[in-house]
Write a protein that holds these residues in place. Structure first.
Motif, short mmCIF file in Angstrom:
data_model
loop_
_atom_site.label_atom_id
_atom_site.label_comp_id
_atom_site.label_asym_id
_atom_site.label_seq_id
_atom_site.Cartn_x
_atom_site.Cartn_y
_atom_site.Cartn_z
N VAL A 67 -2.83 -14.14 17.55
CA VAL A 67 -2.25 -15.55 17.34
C VAL A 67 -2.16 -16.22 19.00
CG1 VAL A 67 -0.16 -16.93 16.64
CG2 VAL A 67 -1.01 -14.94 15.18
N GLY A 68 -1.50 -15.36 19.75
CA GLY A 68 -1.38 -16.13 21.05
C GLY A 68 -2.60 -16.42 21.71
N TYR A 69 -3.69 -15.67 21.37
CA TYR A 69 -5.14 -15.86 22.02
C TYR A 69 -5.51 -17.38 21.47
CZ TYR A 69 -10.04 -15.91 23.00
OH TYR A 69 -11.51 -15.85 23.36
N ILE B 178 -13.42 -21.96 19.63
CA ILE B 178 -12.60 -20.68 19.12
C ILE B 178 -13.04 -19.80 18.14
CG2 ILE B 178 -10.16 -19.93 18.59
CD1 ILE B 178 -9.19 -22.41 20.19
N ARG B 179 -13.20 -20.48 16.85
CA ARG B 179 -13.86 -19.75 15.67
C ARG B 179 -15.07 -19.03 15.92
NH1 ARG B 179 -12.36 -25.13 13.79
NH2 ARG B 179 -10.68 -24.95 12.39
N LYS B 180 -16.15 -19.49 16.83
CA LYS B 180 -17.09 -18.41 17.18
C LYS B 180 -16.57 -17.37 18.07
CE LYS B 180 -20.24 -22.42 17.67
NZ LYS B 180 -20.87 -23.30 18.40
N GLU B 181 -15.82 -17.51 18.83
CA GLU B 181 -15.42 -16.27 19.63
C GLU B 181 -14.56 -15.53 18.82
OE1 GLU B 181 -12.69 -18.09 22.69
OE2 GLU B 181 -14.11 -18.95 23.72
N LEU B 182 -13.68 -15.86 17.92
CA LEU B 182 -13.02 -14.98 16.71
C LEU B 182 -13.99 -14.02 15.95
CD1 LEU B 182 -10.07 -17.38 15.69
CD2 LEU B 182 -10.07 -15.41 17.31
N SER B 183 -15.14 -14.60 16.00
CA SER B 183 -16.11 -14.02 15.16
C SER B 183 -16.34 -12.76 15.89
CB SER B 183 -17.37 -14.92 14.79
OG SER B 183 -18.61 -13.95 14.38
N PRO C 298 -4.77 -9.16 10.51
CA PRO C 298 -5.71 -10.58 10.27
C PRO C 298 -5.65 -11.03 11.61
CG PRO C 298 -3.42 -10.51 9.27
CD PRO C 298 -3.55 -9.05 9.72
N ILE C 299 -6.93 -11.59 11.83
CA ILE C 299 -7.34 -12.38 13.23
C ILE C 299 -7.58 -14.06 12.55
CG2 ILE C 299 -8.64 -12.96 15.01
CD1 ILE C 299 -9.18 -9.71 15.05
N ALA C 300 -6.52 -14.69 12.44
CA ALA C 300 -6.54 -15.86 11.74
C ALA C 300 -7.37 -16.99 12.62
CB ALA C 300 -5.03 -16.41 11.55
N SER C 301 -8.27 -17.91 11.93
CA SER C 301 -8.81 -18.85 12.69
C SER C 301 -7.85 -19.99 12.77
CB SER C 301 -9.89 -19.39 11.50
OG SER C 301 -10.93 -18.54 11.92
#
Length: 177
Positions: free
Chosen positions: A82-84, A97-102, A122-125
């Protein structure tokens, strides 16, 4: 939600941990170690499954974003994720960010598969209404370079006559010049 029950459970878990007894509840065991080493191992493992560009992008994410933010695997947890996202929203667009989270989710799956993370979190977008910030400071700004005609001729002569897919780079840049 009940502070008294939570306090009792915390005391019991602490006592079990000190005594070396296994916990009766499935407590979360965070991953431990250096983030850069784990990411390097992950990248080495998944390299053969990714196309070249995706692999290079994942390397960039790992080196430029994941390692500096998380530093140690102990920081890789739900609150850290979440902090990231919050930190990155101050710098780049939500789409980035969505691409990085993938990639980060793929890393998490790998940690679980290797037994280095007890369970997924969970790693939320970013929220749909989050736009993020355009990276104005880091944008590429082309520098105009004056070339002599002999330098241009040398560059064009070094280009291949035929490129991928039948393109003609030498002819193209000759016409542009």
């Amino acid at each position: 939600s009940d502070p008294r029950r939570a306090e009792e459970a915390a005391a019991r878990l602490f006592a079990e941990a000190v005594a070396g007894a296994p916990s009766s509840s499935a407590a979360f065991v965070p991953a431990r170690g250096a983030m850069d080493v784990a990411l390097a191992e992950w990248l080495a493992d998944v390299e053969s499954r990714l196309d070249v560009e995706t692999f290079r992008t994942y390397q960039l994410y790992a080196r430029a974003h994941f390692v500096p933010f998380f530093e140690k695997l102990e920081a890789f947890h739900e609150a850290g994720a979440v902090g990231y996202v919050r930190a990155r929203l101050r710098v780049v667009k939500a789409k980035t960010i969505r691409k990085e989270l993938s990639a980060l989710r793929g890393f998490q799956r790998w940690l679980i598969e290797k037994g280095r993370l007890a369970r997924p979190f969970p790693i939320a977008s970013p929220p749909k209404n989050a736009t993020g910030t355009a990276d104005a400071a880091g944008r590429f700004k082309p520098v105009k370079v004056e070339l002599e005609p002999t330098e241009v001729a040398a560059i064009i002569a070094a280009l291949p006559v035929r490129g991928r897919g039948g393109s003609a780079p030498r002819a193209y840049y000759t016409v542009l010049y």
